[in-house]
Design a protein around this motif. Structure first.
Motif, PDB file in Angstrom:
ATOM      1  N   MET A   1       0.728  -1.203   0.025  1.00  0.00           N
ATOM      2  CA  MET A   1      -0.143  -0.214   0.000  1.00  0.00           C
ATOM      3  C   MET A   1       0.945   1.341  -0.019  1.00  0.00           C
ATOM      4  SD  MET A   1      -3.078  -1.037   2.626  1.00  0.00           S
ATOM      5  CE  MET A   1      -3.846   0.314   1.980  1.00  0.00           C
TER       6      MET A   1
ATOM      7  N   PRO B   1       0.733   5.948  -1.041  1.00  0.00           N
ATOM      8  CA  PRO B   1      -0.053   6.863  -1.981  1.00  0.00           C
ATOM      9  C   PRO B   1       0.391   6.806  -3.574  1.00  0.00           C
ATOM     10  CG  PRO B   1       1.623   7.981  -0.873  1.00  0.00           C
ATOM     11  CD  PRO B   1       1.609   6.543  -0.271  1.00  0.00           C
ATOM     12  N   SER B   2      -0.284   7.446  -4.434  1.00  0.00           N
ATOM     13  CA  SER B   2       0.075   7.404  -5.786  1.00  0.00           C
ATOM     14  C   SER B   2       1.527   7.909  -6.153  1.00  0.00           C
ATOM     15  CB  SER B   2      -0.903   8.309  -6.522  1.00  0.00           C
ATOM     16  OG  SER B   2      -2.161   7.539  -6.631  1.00  0.00           O
TER      17      SER B   2
ATOM     18  N   GLU C   1      -4.252  -2.808  -8.382  1.00  0.00           N
ATOM     19  CA  GLU C   1      -5.403  -1.988  -8.079  1.00  0.00           C
ATOM     20  C   GLU C   1      -6.709  -2.780  -8.669  1.00  0.00           C
ATOM     21  OE1 GLU C   1      -5.716   0.343  -6.014  1.00  0.00           O
ATOM     22  OE2 GLU C   1      -3.643   1.427  -6.013  1.00  0.00           O
TER      23      GLU C   1
ATOM     24  N   HIS D   1      -4.853   0.885  -2.984  1.00  0.00           N
ATOM     25  CA  HIS D   1      -4.896   2.097  -2.006  1.00  0.00           C
ATOM     26  C   HIS D   1      -5.996   1.630  -1.056  1.00  0.00           C
ATOM     27  CE1 HIS D   1      -3.700   4.242  -5.543  1.00  0.00           C
ATOM     28  NE2 HIS D   1      -3.257   5.047  -4.593  1.00  0.00           N
ATOM     29  N   ASP D   2      -6.760   0.414  -1.002  1.00  0.00           N
ATOM     30  CA  ASP D   2      -8.111   0.248  -0.147  1.00  0.00           C
ATOM     31  C   ASP D   2      -7.674  -0.541   0.835  1.00  0.00           C
ATOM     32  OD1 ASP D   2     -10.564  -0.648   1.043  1.00  0.00           O
ATOM     33  OD2 ASP D   2     -11.479  -0.169  -1.242  1.00  0.00           O
TER      34      ASP D   2
ATOM     35  N   THR E   1       3.533  -0.932   3.784  1.00  0.00           N
ATOM     36  CA  THR E   1       3.201   0.383   3.207  1.00  0.00           C
ATOM     37  C   THR E   1       4.387   1.114   2.904  1.00  0.00           C
ATOM     38  OG1 THR E   1       1.541   0.503   4.978  1.00  0.00           O
ATOM     39  CG2 THR E   1       2.231   2.289   3.960  1.00  0.00           C
TER      40      THR E   1
END
Length: 211
Positions: free
Chosen positions: A35, A37-38, A161, A194-195, A208
């Motif tokens: 996981m 952020p973009s 994703e 992202h989830d 992460t």
């Protein structure tokens, strides 16, 4: 021989700047969720496994699949399956023809049709071989994309994703179907998302990036 997917001291840089560092083993039937952020390097990590790392990036370390070093093999020799957010079905081909694309070329035509029919039955789409992909629902398209990938007999499954475009209820259903098929085939799974619900449903370790 160690079964599963091993990311052996993988270190990805861009312009000399460290981006991703990961040293993990994913056992058959297990899921490792990544996981962050973009732009942090999640999809770039997957490209290292598939052998499609863009030239702008550099990578050290090794990728081992069932004990075989695939780090420098071309993508088509790696036996890596991947599902994206979009189903990427060929719009000019029927559902059955899309699934045929996952099979190795050659062989008996009747046997190939039988494998396609069996694959459709496995995901409750029996009789859909002649359907136009445009007539399918989002969940049905996701099931066809999954079975097309599995018909190629991959040794590991990557999820980029993969559930992002599905609504909440459908996302849970497709997610469970994908994880169940991976467990049944003893495939190690590397998932980027992202989830947090995806990670919780996967039930495995979570890394992460970007901390």
């Amino acid at each position: 021989m160690v079964k599963g997917l091993t990311l052996d001291r993988i270190a990805i840089t861009k312009g000399g700047v460290p981006l991703v560092a990961l040293d993990r083993h994913i056992a058959p039937g297990q899921v490792l969720t990544v996981m962050g952020p973009s732009g942090v390097g999640k999809s770039t990590l997957l490209s290292v496994v598939t052998g499609t790392l863009p030239n702008a990036f550099a990578c050290t370390g090794r990728v081992l699949l069932d004990g075989r070093d695939i780090t420098r093999l071309p993508p088509h020799d790696r036996r890596v399956g991947i599902l994206f957010q979009d189903d990427l079905l060929f719009p000019h081909l029927s559902v059955g023809a899309n699934l045929m694309f996952g099979l190795a070329p050659g062989g008996d035509r009747a046997a190939r049709r039988a494998r396609v029919a069996q694959a459709l039955e496995e995901v409750d789409l029996a009789g859909f071989a002649d359907r136009d992909p445009a007539t399918l629902s989002g969940g049905q398209k996701a099931r066809v994309a999954l079975m097309r990938m599995l018909l190629a007999d991959p040794c590991t499954l990557l999820l980029d994703e993969a559930f992002g475009r599905l609504d909440t209820v459908l996302r849970a259903q497709v997610r469970e179907m994908v994880f169940a098929r991976a467990r049944a085939r003893a495939l190690p799974v590397l998932m980027v998302t992202h989830d947090a619900a995806d990670a919780e449903a996967a039930g495995g370790d979570v890394v992460t990036l970007g901390n």
